[in-house]
Design an enzyme around this catalytic site. Structure first.
Site, short mmCIF file in Angstrom:
data_model
loop_
_atom_site.label_atom_id
_atom_site.label_comp_id
_atom_site.label_asym_id
_atom_site.label_seq_id
_atom_site.Cartn_x
_atom_site.Cartn_y
_atom_site.Cartn_z
N ASN A 1 -19.55 27.40 -22.47
CA ASN A 1 -20.19 26.53 -21.69
C ASN A 1 -19.74 26.32 -20.34
OD1 ASN A 1 -21.25 24.98 -23.92
ND2 ASN A 1 -19.14 24.00 -24.50
N ASN B 1 -1.71 -2.42 13.03
CA ASN B 1 -3.30 -2.38 13.19
C ASN B 1 -3.69 -1.15 13.99
OD1 ASN B 1 -3.00 -4.74 11.92
ND2 ASN B 1 -3.88 -5.98 13.34
N SER C 1 -16.32 25.78 -27.27
CA SER C 1 -16.32 24.40 -28.13
C SER C 1 -15.29 24.57 -29.26
CB SER C 1 -17.68 24.28 -28.48
OG SER C 1 -17.68 23.31 -29.75
N LYS D 1 -20.08 29.03 -28.62
CA LYS D 1 -20.44 28.47 -27.50
C LYS D 1 -19.69 29.02 -26.33
CE LYS D 1 -22.02 24.51 -26.93
NZ LYS D 1 -23.53 24.07 -26.49
N LYS E 1 -8.33 3.62 2.17
CA LYS E 1 -7.54 4.79 1.95
C LYS E 1 -7.57 5.43 0.56
CE LYS E 1 -4.33 2.91 4.91
NZ LYS E 1 -5.09 1.81 4.93
N THR F 1 -41.71 25.46 -8.45
CA THR F 1 -41.87 24.08 -8.10
C THR F 1 -42.23 23.15 -9.31
OG1 THR F 1 -44.13 24.41 -7.86
CG2 THR F 1 -43.04 24.59 -5.64
N HIS F 2 -41.74 22.08 -9.56
CA HIS F 2 -41.65 21.02 -10.54
C HIS F 2 -41.07 21.95 -11.86
CE1 HIS F 2 -44.80 18.91 -8.40
NE2 HIS F 2 -45.29 19.94 -8.06
N TYR G 1 -9.19 -6.75 13.05
CA TYR G 1 -8.66 -6.25 11.90
C TYR G 1 -8.75 -7.08 10.72
CZ TYR G 1 -5.58 -4.34 8.66
OH TYR G 1 -5.03 -3.81 7.44
N GLN H 1 -7.26 -1.99 4.30
CA GLN H 1 -6.19 -1.32 3.39
C GLN H 1 -6.81 -0.40 2.48
OE1 GLN H 1 -2.07 -2.84 3.41
NE2 GLN H 1 -2.68 -2.97 0.95
N SER I 1 0.86 -1.19 -0.10
CA SER I 1 0.09 0.26 -0.07
C SER I 1 0.79 1.31 -0.20
CB SER I 1 -1.00 -0.12 1.12
OG SER I 1 -0.39 -0.32 2.33
N1 ARG Z 1 -1.07 -1.29 5.40
C1 ARG Z 1 -2.07 -1.77 6.54
C2 ARG Z 1 -3.56 -0.94 6.29
O1 ARG Z 1 -3.39 -0.13 5.61
C3 ARG Z 1 -1.53 -1.59 7.66
C4 ARG Z 1 -1.87 -2.46 8.62
C5 ARG Z 1 -1.71 -3.95 8.33
N2 ARG Z 1 -1.72 -4.84 9.23
C6 ARG Z 1 -1.31 -6.23 9.08
N3 ARG Z 1 -1.66 -7.09 9.89
N4 ARG Z 1 -1.24 -6.65 7.83
O2 ARG Z 1 -4.52 -1.58 6.74
#
Ligand code: ARG
Length: 467
Positions: free
Chosen positions: A296, A121, A288, A294, A336, A166-167, A328, A333, A34
């Protein structure tokens, strides 16, 4: 970031590879990493680690010399990240392991002790909360600018009459200021939802460790205080697995985007020459490539369209948390990228909306002309008859007949002479024209929440006091 395999060699050992009998599969490595996106949390990761290390030292779990080394090393890590010199590596999976690895390179064993009484975690849950809290705070500022702009415009147009719809059919006269204040209310509730969600974001997961807490004598409350949290997450299993604070943020964001999209839609309609209610400054429009005439409204159209991204993020997170067993799971992950994208979309949209509103100019004469075409004061005529003793249902019928007559004649109600109006009801007198004008109509609605210029000015004063 370095994606490439080291020439000819096996992948470098992982922080957890001691338990494994064969090297990590390359595709698995890429699929599970990640760091490509959670690097964005780096500053918060360092902040959380420092607070954790200081607590460990205070509780005599970490020697003072190690804390000193960690603080020194982290200062350098931070400098390298800020200056773009940090060597992010896919092999080190995520932001947490990348930073810990570099710290250990710099300060040796002290770096390896940092992870005592902690897990990734609770670490990642802390990072996201710190990041999101900062995002919410800056979104509040941006949204406030939008609300201030709306109040300023409403003040300038407290007495500008336009059709209320309205409408999407002309209904009754309103003031443009009143119409703008409707959006002020929506955005004020959005700001309130973000502020409310912030309370649940602002709790510390650290100390939950992997899921069950830790056997070390930690002091979670002092970490919470140092990081500015209102308190700690009460349950360790919940602390590492809860993402509902993020769902709440996205729900609040999705609603805010719904409101933005309504205003954007109205701007698109209003700038269409058939309405012609507003002009949008050229800098927010595009031409355009084929049609030379135009202009826009690309910016409001995009604001409308971008609502979909934030809705998508909300559905992604809801799906992510659904059916996850405690505690967890790596699914988390995936929280994000949608969160980052939604926060960026909201920030950009609020910013450009405030700018765009500064480039919107009203055309009161066009608004007024549209009112004249829509028999917008028909209800006012009915109310007038009611005040003179006619039951409302009868008044409604009388006015409907007058409207039909005016429509055939191609004129507004106010253009019919009083003698002609009296044919529909003898209770009509020359003073009727006071209610048949848009100004008379709006002025009569001066209760709290009404559209009268006086009511609008009072609402603006209350709104400014609230801000
Ligand atoms: N990169 C992980 C996440 O975004 C971090 C936590 C990972 N924990 C694990 N036990 N693999 O959640």
């Amino acid at each position: 970031m370095q994606h490439d395999d080291p020439p000819g060699g096996a992948p470098a050992p992982k922080a957890w590879s001691g338990r494994f009998a064969e090297p990590f599969d390359r595709l698995t490595q890429r699929y599970t990493a990640s760091v490509g996106f959670d690097r964005r949390l780096a500053e918060f990761d360092v902040q959380g680690s420092l607070a954790h290390a200081r607590m460990l030292a205070r509780c005599a779990i970490l020697p003072a010399a190690d804390l000193e080394a960690i603080e020194r090393g982290m200062a350098q890590v931070l400098a390298e990240i800020r200056e773009g010199r940090f060597d992010w590596s896919l092999e080190r999976e995520d932001v947490h392991l990348n930073i810990e690895h570099r710290l250990t390179e710099l300060v040796g064993d002290a770096g390896k002790r940092l992870h005592t009484a902690r897990s990734r975690n609770d670490q990642v849950a802390t990072d996201i909360r710190l990041w999101l809290r900062a995002e919410i705070d800056s979104l509040a500022v941006l949204l406030r600018a939008v609300r201030v702009r709306l109040l300023d415009m409403a003040e300038a147009h407290a007495a500008t009459v336009m059709p209320g719809f309205t409408h999407l059919q002309v209904a009754q006269p309103v003031t443009f200021g009143h119409h703008l204040l409707a959006y002020f209310e929506m955005f004020t509730r959005d700001a309130g939802r973000l502020a409310d969600c912030r309370k649940r974001v602002n709790r510390l997961p650290l100390g939950a460790a992997a899921l069950a807490g830790t056997s070390f004598p930690i002091d979670r409350e002092s970490v919470a205080a140092e990081l500015g949290f209102d308190g700690v997450c009460e349950n360790s299993l919940d602390a590492v697995s809860d993402r509902d604070f993020a769902v709440e943020f996205l729900a609040a964001g999705a609603l805010a985007m719904a409101h933005v999209s309504r205003l954007a839609e109205e701007l698109v309609l209003w700038m269409n020459p058939r309405f012609g209610f507003v002009e949008i400054a050229d800098r927010f429009c595009t031409g355009s490539s084929i049609m030379p005439q135009k202009k826009n409204p690309d910016v409001p159209e995009l604001m409308r369209g971008k609502a979909g991204r934030v809705y998508g993020a909300l559905v992604t997170l809801l799906t992510l948390v659904k059916s996850q067993p405690l505690a967890y799971n790596k699914d988390n992950q995936e929280d994000k990228e949608p969160l980052f994208d939604a926060a960026d979309t909201l920030a950009d949209t609020f910013t450009i909306l405030a700018e765009l509103l500064g480039g919107v100019s009203a055309r009161p004469e066009r608004m007024r002309a549209a009112l004249a075409e829509g028999f917008a004061t028909a209800t006012d005529l009915a109310d007038y008859l009611v005040r003179r003793g006619v039951p409302f249902r009868d008044a409604h019928e009388i006015v409907a007949r007058a409207v039909r007559e005016a429509e055939i004649a191609g004129v507004d109600l106010a253009d019919l002479p009083v003698a002609r109006l009296r044919e529909f009801s003898p209770r009509i007198d020359p003073d009727v024209y006071e209610v048949l004008t848009p100004e008379g109509s709006v002025a009569s609605r001066r209760h709290t929440g009404g559209t009268a210029p006086a009511a609008v000015r009072e609402a603006i004063a209350r709104a400014r006091a609230r801000l």
